[in-house]
Design a protein around this motif. Structure first.
Motif, PDB file in Angstrom:
ATOM      1  N   ARG A 260      32.020  46.927  52.179  1.00  0.00           N
ATOM      2  CA  ARG A 260      33.159  46.571  51.335  1.00  0.00           C
ATOM      3  C   ARG A 260      33.418  47.644  50.284  1.00  0.00           C
ATOM      4  N   MET A 261      34.695  47.813  49.936  1.00  0.00           N
ATOM      5  CA  MET A 261      35.098  48.655  48.820  1.00  0.00           C
ATOM      6  C   MET A 261      35.925  47.785  47.898  1.00  0.00           C
ATOM      7  N   ILE A 262      35.538  47.731  46.636  1.00  0.00           N
ATOM      8  CA  ILE A 262      36.194  46.874  45.657  1.00  0.00           C
ATOM      9  C   ILE A 262      36.783  47.753  44.567  1.00  0.00           C
ATOM     10  N   GLU A 263      38.010  47.466  44.181  1.00  0.00           N
ATOM     11  CA  GLU A 263      38.619  48.185  43.074  1.00  0.00           C
ATOM     12  C   GLU A 263      38.103  47.582  41.769  1.00  0.00           C
ATOM     13  N   PRO A 264      37.522  48.401  40.877  1.00  0.00           N
ATOM     14  CA  PRO A 264      36.972  47.867  39.637  1.00  0.00           C
ATOM     15  C   PRO A 264      38.062  47.652  38.586  1.00  0.00           C
ATOM     16  N   PRO A 265      37.713  47.063  37.454  1.00  0.00           N
ATOM     17  CA  PRO A 265      38.678  46.962  36.355  1.00  0.00           C
ATOM     18  C   PRO A 265      39.112  48.363  35.918  1.00  0.00           C
ATOM     19  N   ARG A 266      40.195  48.461  35.180  1.00  0.00           N
ATOM     20  CA  ARG A 266      40.711  49.770  34.776  1.00  0.00           C
ATOM     21  C   ARG A 266      39.675  50.619  34.041  1.00  0.00           C
TER      22      ARG A 266
ATOM     23  N   ALA B 255      28.681  51.999  42.017  1.00  0.00           N
ATOM     24  CA  ALA B 255      29.894  51.718  41.249  1.00  0.00           C
ATOM     25  C   ALA B 255      30.203  52.879  40.321  1.00  0.00           C
ATOM     26  N   GLY B 256      31.483  53.034  40.054  1.00  0.00           N
ATOM     27  CA  GLY B 256      31.925  54.088  39.152  1.00  0.00           C
ATOM     28  C   GLY B 256      33.285  53.769  38.576  1.00  0.00           C
ATOM     29  N   PRO B 257      33.955  54.782  38.053  1.00  0.00           N
ATOM     30  CA  PRO B 257      35.239  54.533  37.407  1.00  0.00           C
ATOM     31  C   PRO B 257      36.356  54.125  38.358  1.00  0.00           C
ATOM     32  N   LYS B 258      36.259  54.472  39.639  1.00  0.00           N
ATOM     33  CA  LYS B 258      37.355  54.200  40.560  1.00  0.00           C
ATOM     34  C   LYS B 258      37.032  53.233  41.687  1.00  0.00           C
TER      35      LYS B 258
END
Length: 121
Positions: free
Chosen positions: A99-105, A82-85
């Motif tokens: 899977r690729m998940i978009e994290p919170p802003r 996990a990271g910033p994007k």
């Protein structure tokens, strides 16, 4: 010194090793519970490294922002980064992306695995 670490011509000694190298700085390490490899987050992806000789077994790509956290779940069957994007999950037999998940802003700075090894937070 092992035969795998020959000194360059003219050198008398070595401090450290040329093994265990990644393309960028290492931000996180995670050892697989089954001991097969170490995942090193550095630069835009992950390097899966043999824990004894330091050879890079596989490189997994991520975004240019890199990964800030790495963890193994389900008895090392799943690798999470996990990271910033992004948050990415891979299975660890063929390393196909699950899977690729978009994290919170604000991105993700850490991962934790539940004691049963089946959930990632």
């Amino acid at each position: 010194m092992s035969s795998q670490d020959p000194l360059p011509q003219g050198a008398r000694a070595r401090f450290g090793s040329h093994r265990f190298r990644t393309p960028g700085p290492i931000s996180q390490l995670a050892a697989a519970p089954d001991g097969r490899f170490v995942a090193a987050a550095g630069g835009p992806g992950l390097a899966l490294i043999h824990p004894e000789d330091g050879t890079v077994l596989k490189r997994l790509k991520g975004s240019d922002a890199g990964f800030a956290a790495v963890a193994f779940a389900d008895r090392a069957a799943i690798l999470a980064a996990a990271g910033p994007k992004e948050v990415r999950l891979w299975e660890t037999q063929e390393f196909s992306e699950l899977r690729m998940i978009e994290p919170p802003r604000s991105g993700v700075q850490a991962l934790a695995v539940a004691p049963d090894g089946l959930r990632i937070f």
